[in-house]
Design a protein around this motif. Structure first.
Motif, PDB file in Angstrom:
ATOM      1  N   PHE A 157       0.822  -1.206   0.000  1.00  0.00           N
ATOM      2  CA  PHE A 157       0.000   0.000   0.000  1.00  0.00           C
ATOM      3  C   PHE A 157       0.858   1.258   0.000  1.00  0.00           C
ATOM      4  CE2 PHE A 157       0.784  -1.013   4.446  1.00  0.00           C
ATOM      5  CZ  PHE A 157       1.043   0.220   5.026  1.00  0.00           C
ATOM      6  N   THR A 158       0.222   2.340  -0.393  1.00  0.00           N
ATOM      7  CA  THR A 158       0.774   3.681  -0.226  1.00  0.00           C
ATOM      8  C   THR A 158      -0.058   4.384   0.837  1.00  0.00           C
ATOM      9  OG1 THR A 158      -0.648   4.723  -1.889  1.00  0.00           O
ATOM     10  CG2 THR A 158       1.396   3.717  -2.667  1.00  0.00           C
ATOM     11  N   TYR A 159       0.567   5.311   1.567  1.00  0.00           N
ATOM     12  CA  TYR A 159      -0.188   6.037   2.583  1.00  0.00           C
ATOM     13  C   TYR A 159       0.174   7.514   2.540  1.00  0.00           C
ATOM     14  CZ  TYR A 159       4.038   5.713   5.542  1.00  0.00           C
ATOM     15  OH  TYR A 159       5.319   5.799   6.038  1.00  0.00           O
ATOM     16  N   ASN A 174       5.851  -1.422   2.382  1.00  0.00           N
ATOM     17  CA  ASN A 174       4.574  -1.122   3.040  1.00  0.00           C
ATOM     18  C   ASN A 174       3.642  -2.311   2.826  1.00  0.00           C
ATOM     19  OD1 ASN A 174       5.444   1.439   3.753  1.00  0.00           O
ATOM     20  ND2 ASN A 174       4.557   2.409   1.943  1.00  0.00           N
ATOM     21  N   TYR A 196       4.612  -0.105   8.182  1.00  0.00           N
ATOM     22  CA  TYR A 196       4.897   1.162   7.517  1.00  0.00           C
ATOM     23  C   TYR A 196       6.404   1.248   7.278  1.00  0.00           C
ATOM     24  CZ  TYR A 196       0.216   2.660   9.013  1.00  0.00           C
ATOM     25  OH  TYR A 196      -1.131   2.764   9.216  1.00  0.00           O
ATOM     26  N   ARG A 261      -9.080   1.669  -2.120  1.00  0.00           N
ATOM     27  CA  ARG A 261      -8.812   2.846  -1.292  1.00  0.00           C
ATOM     28  C   ARG A 261      -9.493   2.707   0.066  1.00  0.00           C
ATOM     29  NH1 ARG A 261      -6.640   7.458  -3.416  1.00  0.00           N
ATOM     30  NH2 ARG A 261      -6.152   7.388  -5.640  1.00  0.00           N
ATOM     31  N   ASN A 281      -6.028  10.061   7.124  1.00  0.00           N
ATOM     32  CA  ASN A 281      -5.024   9.117   6.629  1.00  0.00           C
ATOM     33  C   ASN A 281      -5.631   8.342   5.471  1.00  0.00           C
ATOM     34  OD1 ASN A 281      -2.884   7.424   6.251  1.00  0.00           O
ATOM     35  ND2 ASN A 281      -2.817   6.627   8.339  1.00  0.00           N
ATOM     36  N   LEU A 283      -5.097   5.458   2.471  1.00  0.00           N
ATOM     37  CA  LEU A 283      -4.309   4.309   2.042  1.00  0.00           C
ATOM     38  C   LEU A 283      -4.845   3.795   0.713  1.00  0.00           C
ATOM     39  CD1 LEU A 283      -4.640   4.126   5.379  1.00  0.00           C
ATOM     40  CD2 LEU A 283      -3.274   2.075   5.052  1.00  0.00           C
ATOM     41  N   LEU A 285      -4.472   0.345  -1.393  1.00  0.00           N
ATOM     42  CA  LEU A 285      -3.994  -1.031  -1.269  1.00  0.00           C
ATOM     43  C   LEU A 285      -3.969  -1.713  -2.631  1.00  0.00           C
ATOM     44  CD1 LEU A 285      -4.911  -0.259   1.652  1.00  0.00           C
ATOM     45  CD2 LEU A 285      -5.549  -2.651   1.951  1.00  0.00           C
TER      46      LEU A 285
END
Length: 646
Positions: A157-159, A174, A196, A261, A281, A283, A285
């Motif tokens: 994932f990106t966060y 991640n 993370y 998302r 926040n 994310l 995925l």
């Protein structure tokens, strides 16, 4: 009705009304599913609320209304209560929405100094408050909940956070891992891990692995959009407001890359989650493959099976790519989601291949056995055995792979139910297909029996005509299905063909175009039934179709067409009402004098037999009579000369 009976009926109805009224407006005892110690964050303050059978914190329950249960699987119910604060003599309306065994959401009204009636004061009786107006309560002593309703699988994932400078952190490390073992009583089914990783260019990124406890999920509407919410708990966090998180996602997200998302709150509240794009926040995925050492191939698949293929399963169709060592299935599960499955060859014996199987985004790594028959035409037939997993005890054995082959590739493993012996091979079809000579040849008239008129072949305009049509009076219109010598790999179907001929016996319908052109891809005989796969790029339902065909007499054939590229085991040549079928065709031989369309039939007894073909590389030279006479004269003179010399 007698007066006495009328009085009895009235009394019974009155008692029923009292019982019904009491069910909804009963004595004010708070619902047992609410009784616990709860935490919430309200207006930036930590609030701890103990709930007992008759008190909600400092509020005493006076009256309550229990809303009807809309979902039978819910363990709790929504309630509207009229409550009194003993300290300031205020009356409050409290609407409580049960979400999960660990989550409640509620809304408390402003103070009422006078009692004007429960229904007049508490508007929640008629309509419960919306999600964005509620306060979320987290149970302090939670009940264990399976995470499968919230997470399942492995994700990269990106966060991005909206405090401290922001920025999107996209690091391959991640990872979110939520691997549940079905039926397991252990804690693995109740927790998941989020790792993370630090991004050098993102100031708010961090390196941390957090273990979260699942507290359940629920569905709620914000505006006109329905979202899935979930609550989680950081198992090691000491700060209560940082300990609990609320998350939100949208089902059926239309993401081209199959990403999902999620929105996450910073503190223990759900009010900050406005949408999956507007939250503290965010994310994104993406499904990731599980990490395993058994993906490295140890054997080779059949060489002539390499390439791009198509297969139709019971529920989904898949695109299949095969190389020397791996098989990849790409399956479109619905409009928005797809599934990638990879298999790696580990051991082989004869036609059996032990494969390691994993699905991208899933945790499981299985061993399955493929029984792959030799390829014929553009067809590869196969079947798959029962999946098997390695246990800790098996890994301790140095010969574990050999024993796993003996277990997974035994012939018994291909039988899922010993009482169900009706099975057939699954089929891989070369895509794009390679044409083969059709097993059915000749010119036929046909009749159709269909499960609905849309299943039938009908007249249609396949494009712009090459030249203007002449106005020809057609006296005889028939249905035509033919596969002639011009191109024996195609079957032409015309629902309305002009069969009138001129005085020479030639057809006058020279402008007739077939409605459908089917390309034969492969055929075979299995369990005394002949199967045929055809391809029609203009077919709106399925480009590939499976047929069961049979010759019932010297001049008659019967065919049953399936609705997809998969023929069911019970499908016969006369079926059109059986599940999975839709069309039955009866063909009658109808070759005319100048058709050049001889009848042929191949039941597919030996699909590996190559057709006998004579290739004419060039035509002979035609000699004139004068040249032939001159050659004869020279030959006679030569023979005479030889005789005189001897």
């Amino acid at each position: 009705m007698a007066p006495g009976n009328m009085e009895k009926a009235f009394v019974i109805k009155f008692l029923v009304l009292i019982v019904s009224f009491g069910a909804a407006w009963g004595a004010c005892t708070i619902d047992p599913s609410y009784i616990a110690d709860w935490y919430s964050m309200e207006v930036g303050r930590d609030v701890f609320t103990p709930v007992t059978p008759n008190k909600w914190g400092d509020l005493m329950c006076l009256e309550k209304y229990e809303h009807p249960i809309e979902d039978n699987f819910l363990k709790g119910r929504n309630t509207t209560m009229l409550m009194k604060d003993a300290g300031d003599n205020c009356l409050y309306c409290v609407d409580v929405l049960w979400r999960t065994p660990n989550i409640l959401q509620y809304k408390r009204s402003s103070c009422y100094t006078s009692n004007s009636g429960f229904k007049n004061m508490c508007k929640g009786i008629a309509k419960l408050p919306t999600q964005d107006t509620l306060v979320t309560l987290f149970k302090q002593t939670y009940e264990t909940v399976n995470c499968i309703s919230t997470w399942e699988g492995v994700y990269q994932f990106t966060y991005e956070v909206d405090w401290g400078g922001g920025g999107i952190c996209d690091n391959p490390d991640n990872l979110l891992k939520a691997c549940q073992d079905p039926g397991s009583p252990y804690v693995d089914n109740q927790v998941f891990l989020i790792t993370y990783a630090k991004c050098p260019t993102v100031q708010t990124s961090k390196s941390e692995t957090i273990r979260y406890q699942c507290m359940g999920s629920w569905f709620a509407v914000i505006g006109d959009t329905g979202y899935t919410f979930a609550a989680i708990e950081n198992t090691v966090e000491k700060d209560t407001r940082e300990k609990y998180k609320c998350m939100m996602t949208l089902k059926n997200q239309k993401q081209a890359d199959n990403s999902i998302r999620w929105a996450m709150s910073r503190f223990a509240e759900c009010g900050s989650l406005k949408s999956i794009y507007d939250s503290p926040n965010r994310l994104v995925l993406r499904r990731a493959p599980p990490q395993t050492q058994y993906i490295t191939p140890q054997c080779n698949l059949p060489r002539n099976a390499s390439g791009a293929w198509f297969t139709q399963g019971i529920q989904f169709k898949s695109k299949v790519t095969i190389n020397d060592t791996h098989i990849h299935y790409f399956t479109q599960r619905n409009e928005f989601e797809y599934e990638d499955t990879f298999l790696s060859c580990q051991q082989t014996l004869g036609t059996r291949y032990l494969m390691t199987k994993y699905i991208v985004g899933k945790c499981e790594v299985d061993f399955v056995c493929y029984d792959i028959l030799p390829r014929h035409h553009g067809i590869v037939r196969y079947r798959v055995g029962k999946p098997s997993r390695l246990t800790v005890d098996e890994l301790a054995d140095p010969q574990f792979m050999t024993k796993k082959f003996q277990e997974a590739c035994s012939w018994q493993s291909f039988t899922f139910n010993r009482d169900d012996t009706e099975w057939k091979y699954e089929v891989l079809i070369m895509d794009p297909p390679s044409p083969v000579y059709c097993p059915i040849g000749g010119r036929y008239n046909f009749k159709q029996e269909a499960n609905g008129w849309l299943e039938k072949y009908a007249t249609r305009i396949r494009g712009v005509t090459e030249k203007p049509r002449n106005q020809i009076s057609c006296r005889l219109v028939v249905s035509e299905m033919k596969s002639c010598s011009v191109d024996r790999s195609k079957i032409e179907i015309d629902a309305e063909y002009c069969e009138s001929v001129d005085y020479r016996g030639r057809p006058v319908g020279e402008y007739d175009e077939p409605d459908n052109i089917l390309t034969c891809v492969g055929y075979w005989l299995e369990d005394m039934k002949s199967y045929l796969i055809t391809y029609d790029e203009e077919d709106a339902v399925s480009k590939f179709r499976c047929w069961v065909y049979e010759r019932t007499s010297w001049t008659e054939l019967q065919l049953s067409r399936s609705q997809t590229a998969r023929c069911r085991r019970e499908q016969m040549s006369k079926d059109y009402l059986t599940e999975g079928t839709g069309l039955h065709m009866i063909l009658e031989e109808a070759e005319r004098l100048f058709d050049d369309c001889p009848q042929r039939f191949d039941p597919g007894l030996n699909p590996y037999l190559k057709p006998q073909v004579i290739y004419v590389l060039s035509g002979s030279v035609r000699l004139s009579a004068l040249v032939v006479s001159a050659l004869n004269t020279v030959l006679v003179l030569l023979v005479t000369h030889l005789v005189i010399r001897h």
